[in-house]
Design an enzyme around this catalytic site. Structure first.
Site, short mmCIF file in Angstrom:
data_model
loop_
_atom_site.label_atom_id
_atom_site.label_comp_id
_atom_site.label_asym_id
_atom_site.label_seq_id
_atom_site.Cartn_x
_atom_site.Cartn_y
_atom_site.Cartn_z
N GLY A 46 0.84 -1.19 0.00
CA GLY A 46 0.00 0.00 0.00
C GLY A 46 0.87 1.24 0.00
O GLY A 46 2.00 1.22 0.51
N GLN A 51 3.26 9.91 0.83
CA GLN A 51 4.52 9.21 1.04
C GLN A 51 5.53 9.48 -0.08
O GLN A 51 6.72 9.23 0.09
CB GLN A 51 4.29 7.70 1.17
CG GLN A 51 3.56 7.32 2.46
CD GLN A 51 3.34 5.85 2.54
OE1 GLN A 51 2.33 5.32 2.07
NE2 GLN A 51 4.32 5.14 3.11
N CYS A 94 5.80 -0.03 7.57
CA CYS A 94 5.47 1.07 6.67
C CYS A 94 6.69 1.40 5.82
O CYS A 94 7.82 1.41 6.33
CB CYS A 94 5.05 2.28 7.50
SG CYS A 94 4.58 3.72 6.52
N LEU A 95 6.47 1.68 4.55
CA LEU A 95 7.57 2.06 3.67
C LEU A 95 8.21 3.37 4.12
O LEU A 95 9.38 3.62 3.82
CB LEU A 95 7.08 2.18 2.22
CG LEU A 95 6.56 0.88 1.60
CD1 LEU A 95 5.98 1.14 0.21
CD2 LEU A 95 7.65 -0.17 1.55
N HIS A 136 -4.61 2.00 7.48
CA HIS A 136 -3.21 2.43 7.56
C HIS A 136 -2.95 3.53 6.54
O HIS A 136 -2.36 4.58 6.86
CB HIS A 136 -2.32 1.21 7.30
CG HIS A 136 -0.86 1.49 7.27
ND1 HIS A 136 -0.01 1.06 8.26
CD2 HIS A 136 -0.08 2.13 6.36
CE1 HIS A 136 1.23 1.44 7.96
NE2 HIS A 136 1.21 2.09 6.82
N GLU A 137 -3.38 3.33 5.29
CA GLU A 137 -3.12 4.31 4.22
C GLU A 137 -3.96 5.58 4.39
O GLU A 137 -3.47 6.68 4.15
CB GLU A 137 -3.34 3.69 2.85
CG GLU A 137 -2.45 2.49 2.54
CD GLU A 137 -0.96 2.72 2.70
OE1 GLU A 137 -0.50 3.88 2.58
OE2 GLU A 137 -0.24 1.75 2.98
N HIS A 140 -2.35 7.90 6.68
CA HIS A 140 -1.33 8.74 6.03
C HIS A 140 -1.95 10.00 5.45
O HIS A 140 -1.37 11.09 5.57
CB HIS A 140 -0.65 7.97 4.88
CG HIS A 140 0.46 7.07 5.31
ND1 HIS A 140 1.61 7.53 5.92
CD2 HIS A 140 0.61 5.74 5.18
CE1 HIS A 140 2.42 6.51 6.15
NE2 HIS A 140 1.83 5.40 5.73
#
Length: 187
Positions: A46, A51, A94-95, A136-137, A140
């Site tokens: 995701g 990000q 997380c990235l 989660h996304e 962000h």
């Protein structure tokens, strides 16, 4: 399509609240394509536009396993309409917070309204990994990270770790095999 750099903690842009796109046009679809290519390259499951430094309410998800055919999903202006009282725990990563994983408790089921890649208004019911990934996304897009769901001590440790790494300009970690940033808690 282009692979874009992923912002990492402690970059303050990750705390920006993203703006609605209103309409999914060719420019938003091009952003979605870049995000998808960036996410696959990372590798991840995701990615939110913020990000990669774009403060737009856009996210992409692909929960297909490494040996499965890609199954990308595109969401513009996602909005959580309902959350279940029942919760589930997944180990999240997380990235933008590389190589850091912790268990997070979130609603097990959600209903989300969004614009799809073709600018169609849609609603879906999500549970399991998809529900966790969407939450989660969407966090962000609201300027939140998964570490914000942890205890103060764990959150502060993570922030200090990445602030120190940024000061020391440590090189990025090598890419991992494509595996989930979010794993269901076992037992």
């Amino acid at each position: 399509m282009a692979i874009r750099p992923i912002l990492c903690l402690p970059d303050p842009k990750l705390r920006a609240v993203s703006e609605k796109v209103g309409v999914v046009d060719d420019s938003v679809r091009a952003l979605m394509d870049d995000m998808l290519e960036t996410m696959y390259d990372a590798p991840g499951i995701g990615l939110a536009a913020i990000q990669i430094g774009v403060a737009k309410r856009v996210l992409v998800i692909d929960l297909a396993k490494q040996d499965e055919e890609a199954a990308p999903q595109f969401f513009a202006d996602p909005e959580i309409l309902t959350r279940s009282e029942e919760t589930s725990v997944y180990e999240e990563g997380c990235l933008s917070v590389p190589d850091y994983y912790e268990e997070v408790n979130r609603p097990a089921k959600i209903r989300v309204r969004f614009l799809d890649r073709n600018n169609e208004r849609r609603e879906i019911e999500a549970e399991g990994l998809l529900a966790t990934c969407l939450q989660h996304e969407i966090d962000h897009l609201d300027g939140k990270l998964f570490i914000d769901h942890l205890s103060r001590l764990k959150r502060e440790r993570a922030i200090k770790k990445y602030a120190k790494a940024a000061r020391n300009s440590e090189p990025a970690a090598p890419k991992a095999e494509r595996g989930p940033e979010i794993r269901e808690k076992q037992g």
